[in-house]
Enzyme design. Structure first.
Site, PDB file in Angstrom:
ATOM      1  CG  PHE A 247      -0.239   4.580 -11.936  1.00  0.00           C
ATOM      2  CD1 PHE A 247       0.755   5.391 -12.738  1.00  0.00           C
ATOM      3  CD2 PHE A 247      -1.606   5.080 -11.833  1.00  0.00           C
ATOM      4  CE1 PHE A 247       0.375   6.326 -13.201  1.00  0.00           C
ATOM      5  CE2 PHE A 247      -1.961   6.062 -12.670  1.00  0.00           C
ATOM      6  CZ  PHE A 247      -1.020   6.680 -13.195  1.00  0.00           C
TER       7      PHE A 247
ATOM      8  CB  VAL B 118      -1.611   3.266  -6.933  1.00  0.00           C
ATOM      9  CG1 VAL B 118      -0.805   4.258  -7.699  1.00  0.00           C
ATOM     10  CG2 VAL B 118      -2.381   3.983  -5.909  1.00  0.00           C
ATOM     11  CB  CYS B 119      -0.727  -2.132  -7.726  1.00  0.00           C
ATOM     12  SG  CYS B 119      -0.593  -3.602  -6.879  1.00  0.00           S
ATOM     13  CB  ILE B 120      -2.574  -0.959  -2.157  1.00  0.00           C
ATOM     14  CG1 ILE B 120      -2.023  -0.543  -1.048  1.00  0.00           C
ATOM     15  CG2 ILE B 120      -2.721  -2.304  -1.916  1.00  0.00           C
ATOM     16  CD1 ILE B 120      -1.663   0.892  -0.664  1.00  0.00           C
TER      17      ILE B 120
ATOM     18  CB  CYS C 275       1.653   1.356  -3.073  1.00  0.00           C
ATOM     19  SG  CYS C 275       0.944   2.513  -4.177  1.00  0.00           S
TER      20      CYS C 275
END
Lengths: 121, 98, 127, 121, 98, 127
Positions: free
Chosen positions: F39, F77-79, F82
Site C-alpha cells: 500500500f 503499508v509504507c510507513i 502513513c
C-alpha cells in the site's frame, strides 16, 4: 542483496507540483538503492518535472526536483522523455538534468516495452 | 449575476477547463491557480479569448512562476493571493473547477 | 464586515491544500470574517490528530492548528465522511472510555453545519 | 430554521461509480432538508448519473442513484442536464428521474448563474 | 516484450487513454475496466482500432453493465475478473492507466 | 506456481479499491500465490484501524482483513506514506506506551518491501 534480473520502469505522469511526483521519485530511488535496474519515463504532464527554471519553493513546497540529481548516484541512468508530450505543451527540451533522452512516441514505447515491471504515478 | 471561475487543473490532463469555458459568460471572470496556470499555454485559452474578447482573466503570479509558465503580455493579469480574496467578494458566486 | 465560509475537499497530503490555507490566511489578513471552514470528502483527513510530516516539508496540520488557535477560525469536519476514512471521536478503548483520533483543533460536525456556514457567510468558496 | 435567501447549486461532474457523486447527493439532500432552495446541475461525466439501466450493485456498490427519488420530497425540483455533455458522449435522454431539464450550454450556464453558492463535486 | 494495458479512466474526463494509445503496440492487449469501459464509446477507440486493427481488446463485462455501456458486437471481448488474472500472466508486464 | 504482487494506491473511500480486492480474490481462487500487497500513496489509508462504513455499503476494510486472516495474504503499508496521512505504529499515549492506529492485519513496512515484492513475484500489478 536481492537477486532479480527484472528491469523496473517508473512512468511519471503527474505534473511537478503533485505529491504523486515526489512519491514516484522516492520509489525510484529505493529501487536504485537496492541495485535494481531502474529507468524513469516521463510522459503527458509528467514531462514538466524535467523542466528547468521551475521553483516550487515559491509555493512552500520542498524542492524535491533537486533530489533527481541523486539518480545518477544510484546508477539510474536511463531517463526518457516523450517528445510528443513536450511538443503538445509547447515545451522546449531545457531540462535540469543533463542525461534526459527525448524519444518519439514509438521509441518511447519500445524502450518501455523492455521492462518487466512498470509502475505509473 | 456573475461568477468567478477558479480553475485549478490543467487542460492537458483533465476536462474541467473545457467545462469551465462552456459555462463562462462575458461578465464573469477567470482566475487560473495551481496547475490551472498551465492553461495559459493551451489552445483552449485562445478559444476562450475568441469567444469572450473582453473577459477578465487573472492568474496567481507565484503559482505560474513556481511552474515556469511563460506568459505573453496582456494574456492574463498576474495577481497575488490577496487579490483573489478581493475578487471573491466582487462576484456573486464562485465555481472551483478542480 | 465581509464574511466568508470555505469548503475543503482535498487531503493533507495534497499540495492543493497549501493553496487553500494560503487563501484563508490572506482573507484573515484582509479583515474578512472567516465564519468557518468545512471539511468534506477526503478533506476530512486534515483533521487527523496523528499527522507527522518531515520537518523540512510544509506542515499542513500545524497551519490548520494555527488558524484555529491564533485566529479563532472554526474547523468543522463532517463525521460521516470521517468515519469512512478512519477518523472518529467515539473509539472504544480498553478502559471502555471513548477516545478520539480527531485533532482537538477541529469540531466534529455533520453536513448540517455546511448548511449553516452557507447561510451565515456572504460568500462560500470551495477548495 | 435558517433564514437565508441564497440559492444553492450542486454541480455534479463525476461519473456514476465515484464516491464524489454519492457525497454530492448527500450534500444536496441536506440542503433540501434544511429547506434551502437547491438545484442540481449535471455536466461532463456527471450526466451519466442520470441515465437509466445502470446497475451499480453488480459491482458491489450500494445503489445511491435510487436515493435521487427523494429529491422531490425535499422540494429539490430543479434538475438540469447539459445537452452538449450528453451529445458528446452519444447518450440518449433516457433518465431514471422524470423531471430532468435538458438545456443547451448557454441556458445551462444561465440557470447556473441564478445561484449564490455553487459547489462542484 | 508485450504489455497488458489496464485502462481505468474515462477519456471523456482524463487524458490517460490518449497516453495509453500512444504507448500501445500491436502485440500488446488492452483491458477496459472501471470507468475505462466508457472508452468503448469514445472516438479515440476507433483511432486505436485503425492504428492496430488486430490488437486484442477486452472489457470487464460486469463493469460495463454496471454503467449501462452499450457495446457493439466484436468491438471488444467481454471477460470476467478471473480472465483478467489469466491475462496478467500471459503478458510480460502490465501498465495501469489511472 | 504463479506468483503475484499487487500495489494499491487508491484509498478505502474510493470505489476503485473494490476492483482491486475483487482482482486479488480471483487471483487466489485461480491458485495464484499472492506474495504480498503493498500500500502506497493514498492507498495506505486502507490500513487505518478505525474505519467504520455503514452496514449496507461495501466493507472495504473487512475485505482486507479477510484476505489477511482467511487467505494469509501479507498486507504491507509504507510507513513514510502513513505518517503524512495520520497513521502510525508509534503514537505516544498518556501511559507513555507506544500505540498504533494501524490495523493489526497490516504489516508496517518501508519502500524496501516494495522492492522485495517486485523481486519475489512473477508479476506485479498496480491498482
Amino acid at each position: 542483496m536481492l537477486t532479480s534480473s527484472k528491469k523496473i520502469a517508473i512512468l511519471n505522469a503527474s505534473s511537478t507540483i503533485n505529491e504523486a511526483s515526489k512519491e514516484a521519485l522516492d520509489a525510484a530511488l529505493i529501487y536504485g538503492s537496492y541495485e535494481q535496474t531502474t529507468s524513469l519515463f516521463f510522459q503527458g504532464e509528467g514531462v514538466r518535472q524535467l523542466l528547468n527554471n521551475q521553483n516550487v519553493e515559491i509555493v512552500s513546497i520542498k524542492d524535491y526536483l533537486k533530489t533527481m540529481a541523486a539518480l545518477e548516484f544510484y546508477d539510474i541512468e536511463n531517463i526518457y522523455a516523450c517528445k510528443a508530450s513536450l511538443a503538445e505543451r509547447g515545451l522546449k527540451e531545457e531540462f535540469h538534468l543533463d542525461n534526459v533522452q527525448v524519444l518519439n512516441s514509438d521509441d518511447f514505447s519500445k524502450a518501455l516495452h523492455q521492462h518487466q515491471v512498470i509502475l505509473r504515478f | 449575476m456573475t461568477i468567478l471561475h477558479v480553475q485549478r487543473t490543467s487542460a492537458f490532463d483533465k476536462n474541467d477547463f473545457a467545462q469551465c469555458i462552456a459555462t463562462i459568460q462575458s461578465n464573469d471572470a477567470l482566475v487560473l491557480i495551481d496547475d490551472g496556470c498551465y492553461n495559459l499555454t493551451h489552445s483552449m485559452f485562445n478559444t476562450l479569448k475568441n469567444q469572450h474578447p473582453d473577459i477578465k482573466i487573472f492568474h496567481i503570479d507565484d503559482h505560474a512562476q513556481a511552474r515556469a509558465v511563460k506568459i505573453e503580455n496582456s494574456q492574463s493579469q498576474p495577481i497575488a493571493m490577496a487579490q483573489l480574496v478581493e475578487l471573491t467578494f466582487e462576484y456573486d458566486s464562485t465555481i472551483t473547477w478542480q | 464586515m465581509r464574511t466568508l465560509s470555505v469548503v475543503i475537499t482535498t487531503p493533507p497530503s495534497s499540495y492543493l491544500t497549501i493553496t487553500a490555507i494560503d487563501y484563508i490566511t490572506h482573507a484573515i489578513n484582509a479583515g474578512v470574517d472567516v465564519v468557518g471552514v468545512f471539511f468534506y470528502q477526503d478533506g476530512v483527513l486534515n483533521a487527523s490528530a496523528n499527522i507527522s510530516i518531515p520537518n523540512d516539508e510544509y506542515q499542513t496540520h500545524k497551519q490548520w492548528q494555527s488558524l484555529n488557535q491564533d485566529h479563532g477560525i472554526d474547523l468543522h469536519v463532517c463525521i460521516t465522511a470521517c468515519e469512512k476514512r478512519g477518523l472518529s471521536d467515539d473509539l472504544a478503548d480498553s478502559s471502555s472510555e471513548s477516545q478520539s483520533n480527531i485533532s482537538q483543533y477541529f469540531t466534529v460536525s455533520g453536513l448540517g453545519e455546511l448548511v449553516e456556514l452557507t447561510a451565515k457567510a456572504d460568500k462560500m468558496v470551495q477548495f
